[in-house]
Motif scaffolding. Structure first.
Motif, PDB file in Angstrom:
ATOM      1  N   ILE A  35       0.853  -8.987 -11.171  1.00 25.86           N
ATOM      2  CA  ILE A  35       0.300 -10.192 -10.547  1.00 25.86           C
ATOM      3  C   ILE A  35      -0.279  -9.873  -9.170  1.00 25.86           C
ATOM      4  CG2 ILE A  35       0.895 -12.459  -9.622  1.00 25.86           C
ATOM      5  CD1 ILE A  35       3.010 -12.638 -11.856  1.00 25.86           C
ATOM      6  N   ALA A  36       0.437  -9.048  -8.393  1.00 27.07           N
ATOM      7  CA  ALA A  36      -0.054  -8.666  -7.065  1.00 27.07           C
ATOM      8  C   ALA A  36      -1.369  -7.916  -7.168  1.00 27.07           C
ATOM      9  CB  ALA A  36       0.993  -7.832  -6.345  1.00 27.07           C
ATOM     10  N   LEU A  37      -1.466  -7.001  -8.152  1.00 25.32           N
ATOM     11  CA  LEU A  37      -2.721  -6.264  -8.338  1.00 25.32           C
ATOM     12  C   LEU A  37      -3.849  -7.207  -8.722  1.00 25.32           C
ATOM     13  CD1 LEU A  37      -4.344  -3.644  -8.597  1.00 25.32           C
ATOM     14  CD2 LEU A  37      -3.516  -3.465 -10.957  1.00 25.32           C
TER      15      LEU A  37
ATOM     16  N   ALA B 293      -2.603   2.202  -6.908  1.00 30.09           N
ATOM     17  CA  ALA B 293      -2.341   3.004  -5.709  1.00 30.09           C
ATOM     18  C   ALA B 293      -3.119   2.462  -4.518  1.00 30.09           C
ATOM     19  CB  ALA B 293      -2.712   4.464  -5.968  1.00 30.09           C
ATOM     20  N   LEU B 294      -4.381   2.081  -4.731  1.00 29.93           N
ATOM     21  CA  LEU B 294      -5.191   1.531  -3.659  1.00 29.93           C
ATOM     22  C   LEU B 294      -4.666   0.165  -3.225  1.00 29.93           C
ATOM     23  CD1 LEU B 294      -8.751   2.531  -4.919  1.00 29.93           C
ATOM     24  CD2 LEU B 294      -7.600   3.383  -2.869  1.00 29.93           C
ATOM     25  N   SER B 295      -4.249  -0.642  -4.186  1.00 34.59           N
ATOM     26  CA  SER B 295      -3.717  -1.961  -3.853  1.00 34.59           C
ATOM     27  C   SER B 295      -2.457  -1.838  -3.002  1.00 34.59           C
ATOM     28  CB  SER B 295      -3.409  -2.734  -5.138  1.00 34.59           C
ATOM     29  OG  SER B 295      -2.771  -3.969  -4.857  1.00 34.59           O
ATOM     30  N   GLU B 296      -1.563  -0.916  -3.372  1.00 39.51           N
ATOM     31  CA  GLU B 296      -0.330  -0.729  -2.601  1.00 39.51           C
ATOM     32  C   GLU B 296      -0.629  -0.158  -1.214  1.00 39.51           C
ATOM     33  OE1 GLU B 296       2.087   1.754  -5.016  1.00 39.51           O
ATOM     34  OE2 GLU B 296       2.452   0.214  -6.539  1.00 39.51           O
ATOM     35  N   ALA B 297      -1.561   0.798  -1.134  1.00 41.97           N
ATOM     36  CA  ALA B 297      -1.868   1.424   0.150  1.00 41.97           C
ATOM     37  C   ALA B 297      -2.489   0.436   1.124  1.00 41.97           C
ATOM     38  CB  ALA B 297      -2.801   2.618  -0.059  1.00 41.97           C
ATOM     39  N   LEU B 298      -3.288  -0.508   0.608  1.00 47.02           N
ATOM     40  CA  LEU B 298      -4.006  -1.450   1.462  1.00 47.02           C
ATOM     41  C   LEU B 298      -3.293  -2.798   1.595  1.00 47.02           C
ATOM     42  CD1 LEU B 298      -7.612  -0.769   0.101  1.00 47.02           C
ATOM     43  CD2 LEU B 298      -6.615   0.084   2.222  1.00 47.02           C
ATOM     44  N   ALA B 299      -2.049  -2.876   1.145  1.00 47.02           N
ATOM     45  CA  ALA B 299      -1.352  -4.159   1.083  1.00 47.02           C
ATOM     46  C   ALA B 299      -1.207  -4.815   2.445  1.00 47.02           C
ATOM     47  CB  ALA B 299       0.016  -3.970   0.433  1.00 47.02           C
TER      48      ALA B 299
ATOM     49  N   LEU C  70      -7.282  -7.678  -6.545  1.00 43.41           N
ATOM     50  CA  LEU C  70      -8.600  -7.381  -7.103  1.00 43.41           C
ATOM     51  C   LEU C  70      -9.518  -8.595  -7.055  1.00 43.41           C
ATOM     52  CD1 LEU C  70      -7.677  -5.174 -10.216  1.00 43.41           C
ATOM     53  CD2 LEU C  70      -8.444  -4.436  -7.958  1.00 43.41           C
ATOM     54  N   ARG C  71      -8.947  -9.771  -7.144  1.00 44.94           N
ATOM     55  CA  ARG C  71      -9.798 -10.969  -7.157  1.00 44.94           C
ATOM     56  C   ARG C  71     -10.129 -11.458  -5.756  1.00 44.94           C
ATOM     57  NH1 ARG C  71      -9.276 -16.247 -11.041  1.00 44.94           N
ATOM     58  NH2 ARG C  71     -11.109 -17.344 -10.232  1.00 44.94           N
ATOM     59  N   TRP C  72      -9.167 -11.372  -4.816  1.00 44.85           N
ATOM     60  CA  TRP C  72      -9.340 -12.026  -3.525  1.00 44.85           C
ATOM     61  C   TRP C  72      -9.506 -11.080  -2.343  1.00 44.85           C
ATOM     62  CZ3 TRP C  72     -10.570 -16.616  -4.777  1.00 44.85           C
ATOM     63  CH2 TRP C  72      -9.937 -17.287  -5.812  1.00 44.85           C
TER      64      TRP C  72
ATOM     65  N   TYR D  19      10.044  -6.967 -11.921  1.00 42.00           N
ATOM     66  CA  TYR D  19       9.370  -6.109 -10.935  1.00 42.00           C
ATOM     67  C   TYR D  19       8.004  -5.672 -11.449  1.00 42.00           C
ATOM     68  CZ  TYR D  19       8.416  -2.069  -7.983  1.00 42.00           C
ATOM     69  OH  TYR D  19       7.828  -1.160  -7.137  1.00 42.00           O
ATOM     70  N   ALA D  20       7.946  -5.262 -12.736  1.00 43.74           N
ATOM     71  CA  ALA D  20       6.662  -4.844 -13.316  1.00 43.74           C
ATOM     72  C   ALA D  20       5.682  -6.007 -13.357  1.00 43.74           C
ATOM     73  CB  ALA D  20       6.883  -4.272 -14.712  1.00 43.74           C
ATOM     74  N   ALA D  21       6.183  -7.197 -13.696  1.00 41.91           N
ATOM     75  CA  ALA D  21       5.310  -8.372 -13.723  1.00 41.91           C
ATOM     76  C   ALA D  21       4.807  -8.713 -12.324  1.00 41.91           C
ATOM     77  CB  ALA D  21       6.067  -9.560 -14.312  1.00 41.91           C
TER      78      ALA D  21
END
Length: 321
Positions: A18-20, A47-53, A24-26, A12-14
């Motif tokens: 990877i999702a972050l 937090a921003l990555s999860e909120a904007l998923a 950040l790249r794409w 889960y942590a990995a």
């Protein structure tokens, strides 16, 4: 699985790392730039990555720009709350669709833990979760001041009492408790859920987000569904600041007055959506035309005497053309 094995972390942590990295790249160039130069830390970037998923692509750029601006000056929790408000305002259709999908995944689970304890985990609709939290708090306040338990312990015991069908929490004080006999016959405390929403949104003239106390911003349809059979209370405010400039997600303009409580006029969400659709399609006459009662017509015509249009002297009792 390979990354988790190499770094000796959970899958889960990995997966989150990877999702972050992919975001950040794409997807999130502004978040990536702020993270790279140190304006935000790893926790805020995640937090921003999860909120904007799941934000719709057409609204992602504006929401990301507004969120990154000033992100360094707020905590992670406030950043998430701010994100909910911006997403509800700029991507209302996406919020509705995602809420419907998320509600389908609601669940509550228990898992054995250590030392004779178990953990309770679950996903509840926001209104249901606030109802539960409010009711547990009310039950926790039923005991006397000599009860030896902490507030958290009483709240946990209140949840068990609810599951056992009880309507009150037994006091555990050693002495003669004055509340012990009273709570045995008391009714289950009523949970009050507070939702703030513009009157124009309730009537279907716009889709501005509402605000659920204890949670944050919710989409317009959700607010209208809650209000359909609720008690209404008019709160007159000045125009609030733009959501992206508010220090707290639920901030409104200065309150000028609070009216009396009244029953809901039972404006159903479907009717409000139809009203909104008619306005968007250009069919406005039925919405802008108001048919007053005969008594009101008599009062107004008697009071004014003539037409109210500037410089018009036509008698008020003249027949409508």
């Amino acid at each position: 699985m390979e990354i988790a094995s190499i770094l000796s972390i959970t899958e889960y942590a990995a997966q989150k790392m990877i999702a972050l990295g992919c975001d950040l790249r794409w997807r999130l160039p502004r978040v990536a730039a702020a993270f790279a130069c140190g304006d935000i830390d790893l926790a805020k970037a995640m937090a921003l990555s999860e909120a904007l998923a799941n934000v719709s692509e057409h609204a992602l750029d504006d929401i990301e720009r507004l969120l990154v601006d000033g992100a360094c000056r707020v905590t992670g929790n406030k950043l998430k709350a701010r994100a909910r408000g911006l997403i509800a305002r700029h991507d209302p259709d996406g919020v509705r669709a995602r809420r419907v999908r998320a509600e389908a995944d609601r669940d509550v689970r228990t898992c054995a833990s250590h030392d004779g304890m178990s953990t309770l985990d679950g996903m509840l609709p926001a209104v249901g979760a606030q109802t539960l939290a409010t009711r547990l708090r009310a039950m926790s306040m039923q005991v006397c001041g000599s009860d030896p338990r902490t507030f958290g312990q009483r709240r946990a015991d209140a949840l068990i009492a609810l599951a056992e069908g009880k309507t009150s929490l037994d006091c555990q004080c050693d002495g003669d408790c004055t509340r012990r006999d009273d709570t045995k016959t008391s009714a289950l405390p009523i949970a009050t859920i507070l939702v703030g929403v513009n009157a124009s949104t309730l009537l279907g003239f716009d889709d501005l987000p509402g605000y659920l106390q204890g949670y944050g911003h919710i989409d317009a349809d959700h607010a209208r569904a809650i209000a359909a059979d609720a008690t209404w209370q008019r709160v007159l405010t000045l125009a609030p600041s733009e959501v992206q400039h508010c220090s707290t997600a639920g901030a409104v303009g200065p309150v000028l007055g609070v009216g009396r409580s009244m029953r809901s006029p039972e404006i159903l969400p479907a009717a409000a959506r139809d009203n909104r659709s008619r306005r968007n399609s250009g069919s406005r006459r039925g919405e802008s035309t108001y048919q007053p009662s005969a008594a009101l017509v008599t009062i107004v015509r008697t009071r004014d005497g003539t037409c109210r249009f500037p410089n018009c002297v036509v008698r008020s009792d003249s027949p409508w053309p």
